[in-house]
Design a protein around this motif. Structure first.
Motif, PDB file in Angstrom:
ATOM      1  N   PRO A   1       0.824  -1.216   0.000  1.00 10.17           N
ATOM      2  CA  PRO A   1       0.000   0.000   0.000  1.00 10.17           C
ATOM      3  C   PRO A   1       0.855   1.262   0.000  1.00 10.17           C
ATOM      4  O   PRO A   1       1.997   1.267   0.464  1.00 10.17           O
ATOM      5  N   ALA A   2       0.271   2.340  -0.498  1.00 12.96           N
ATOM      6  CA  ALA A   2       1.017   3.582  -0.697  1.00 12.96           C
ATOM      7  C   ALA A   2       1.694   4.084   0.564  1.00 12.96           C
ATOM      8  O   ALA A   2       2.849   4.521   0.527  1.00 12.96           O
ATOM      9  N   LYS A   3       0.985   4.032   1.709  1.00 14.26           N
ATOM     10  CA  LYS A   3       1.561   4.647   2.904  1.00 14.26           C
ATOM     11  C   LYS A   3       2.845   3.954   3.343  1.00 14.26           C
ATOM     12  O   LYS A   3       3.661   4.548   4.047  1.00 14.26           O
ATOM     13  N   ALA A   4       3.043   2.707   2.902  1.00  9.73           N
ATOM     14  CA  ALA A   4       4.299   2.012   3.180  1.00  9.73           C
ATOM     15  C   ALA A   4       5.234   2.097   1.981  1.00  9.73           C
ATOM     16  O   ALA A   4       6.388   2.518   2.089  1.00  9.73           O
ATOM     17  N   ALA A   5       4.726   1.718   0.815  1.00  7.84           N
ATOM     18  CA  ALA A   5       5.583   1.550  -0.361  1.00  7.84           C
ATOM     19  C   ALA A   5       6.160   2.855  -0.882  1.00  7.84           C
ATOM     20  O   ALA A   5       7.315   2.899  -1.316  1.00  7.84           O
ATOM     21  N   ASN A   6       5.371   3.942  -0.865  1.00  5.93           N
ATOM     22  CA  ASN A   6       5.913   5.168  -1.463  1.00  5.93           C
ATOM     23  C   ASN A   6       6.420   6.164  -0.416  1.00  5.93           C
ATOM     24  O   ASN A   6       6.556   7.356  -0.679  1.00  5.93           O
TER      25      ASN A   6
END
Length: 447
Positions: A368-373
């Protein structure tokens, strides 16, 4: 939907009518966190979820500016300072016609937990305007940025709120914004990140989000004994994140078969090579052109008005780097049916709730974005550290720190998201971020 989640969301929607993106972000978060909160009544008693869903401060203001023909334009500016329990507000500025309060609140809410996951002392915030820099001259962009900062400066500071770039806000815009801030306050300080290297910026900052998301993807693949070698990777977008994601994926042996912009998508059956990457980078960063020109230069198939996810079927890795909700349930099902292995979100909330549900139920590795990006804001945090120390680290030093931060984020997701032989990265990221922020809020009392 759990009845407590349903009741919580009813209140959020009543308080924030018409803000669909914000509703979606809160629902995705609360759905995974609510069971943990019920098991830990101290969070319920202190109304932590209710407080997290309410920004500490919302600033909305008029931005008047003059174009090259002498005509006056009026836009609206925003800064949502969501939560400062673990550090000064930190989050980008987005300049795009689609910007309204709901989008800024969704981005600011996500930023709270993304920043917490990095392990750096940064709270969550976001800002921007419905101004569209595309097609504007440098002088018009400068006038807008100066007008925008003339109001924003009174709400920010190196120990209060440190904005950065986002869609529509790159090095040019950060330069104009910083110049106006410095002129008004008569101080040279680390109030913005994404600055030019020769005036306080950090090496690896432009590459950080794309590189960081790829490092996170590699950690996910390792849990299945896989890597990127020989994998077909569909990337959407052609801005900063997509550019450096495609570069790092190619370096690590993957084959990037798509890119896109708001006008359409390009299919590259043989992948992207160094010459093609350099042309694409110059086209989008210097000339600010359209992806169609890239397709014409290399005689590639171009699909006007089509998303990447409408032109690909069989792909190993989906890597959305364009915008929110670009992958819907239909797209997700088609890719899963054709053997999709992993999804890594380079953009913010690019998958709908339906798409996420399909990925997780089919055991697709989903970052998910909050982790990956989080790599972008991680290196922004490192830029803040360098500014405070009056030092600048080498590219190797920053990249090694970035790798370490992304590995730490992955380990945190595994710790909180392990479910038997699989990892629910959505649950893991939400819980890891929540616990850090919630515990800080408990320690500091009610405010």
């Amino acid at each position: 939907m759990d009845k407590d989640v349903e009741e919580f969301m009813k209140n959020v929607i009543e308080k924030n009518p018409g803000e669909q993106e914000f509703h979606q972000a809160v629902q995705e978060f609360v759905t995974t966190v609510m069971p943990y909160v019920k098991k830990n009544p101290r969070y319920q008693k202190a109304k932590i979820l209710e407080r997290l869903a309410e920004p500490e401060r919302v600033v909305m203001f008029r931005v008047s500016w003059e174009d090259d023909n002498g005509e006056i334009h009026v836009n609206r500016g925003y800064r949502v300072q969501f939560n400062s329990a673990i550090g000064p507000y930190k989050g980008g500025l987005r300049f795009h016609p689609s910007v309204y309060l709901g989008i800024i609140k969704f981005l600011g809410f996500e930023q709270i937990f993304k920043n917490a996951l990095t392990g750096l002392p940064m709270g969550g915030g976001k800002g921007g305007s419905d101004f569209d820099p595309h097609g504007k001259s440098d002088n018009e962009v400068r006038r807008f940025c100066q007008s925008f900062m003339t109001e924003l400066y009174r709400h920010i500071g190196p120990d209060t709120d440190v904005p950065a770039g986002d869609i529509g806000v790159g090095g040019r815009e950060i330069g104009y914004l910083f110049g106006q801030y410095r002129r008004i306050v008569n101080r040279f300080e680390g109030v913005l990140t994404g600055k030019g290297y020769n005036w306080g910026g950090s090496l690896i900052r432009p590459e950080a989000t794309g590189y960081g998301a790829t490092y996170f993807l590699m950690d996910m693949l390792k849990t299945k004994g896989e890597d990127l070698k020989g994998k077909n990777v569909a990337i959407s977008g052609s801005g900063n994140v997509a550019q450096f994601a495609s570069k790092k994926v190619t370096e690590l042996g993957g084959k990037v078969i798509t890119l896109s912009d708001s006008s359409g998508s390009v299919y590259m059956p043989d992948g992207i090579n160094d010459e093609m990457w350099n042309m694409m980078y110059e086209l989008k960063t210097v000339r600010r052109g359209r992806i169609k020109e890239f397709a014409e230069e290399y005689n590639l198939d171009y699909y006007p008005g089509k998303k990447v996810w409408e032109i690909v079927d069989k792909v190993d890795v989906a890597y959305p780097c364009a915008t929110q909700n670009e992958i819907n349930g239909e797209d997700a099902k088609r890719m899963v049916d054709n053997g999709l292995i992993a999804v890594v979100e380079g953009a913010n909330m690019p998958s709908t709730l339906e798409a996420i549900d399909i990925f997780i139920k089919n055991n697709v590795l989903f970052g998910p974005a909050k982790a990956a990006n989080a790599g972008g804001v991680a290196v922004s945090g490192l830029e803040m550290s360098q500014n405070s120390l009056r030092l600048q680290w080498t590219s190797k030093e920053v990249d090694e720190r970035l790798k370490g931060i992304m590995h730490h984020i992955h380990e945190s997701c595994v710790k909180y998201g392990k479910e038997g032989n699989t990892v629910n990265y959505v649950k893991g990221a939400n819980l890891a971020g929540f616990v850090k922020v919630a515990d800080a809020m408990l320690d500091q009392g009610i405010y």
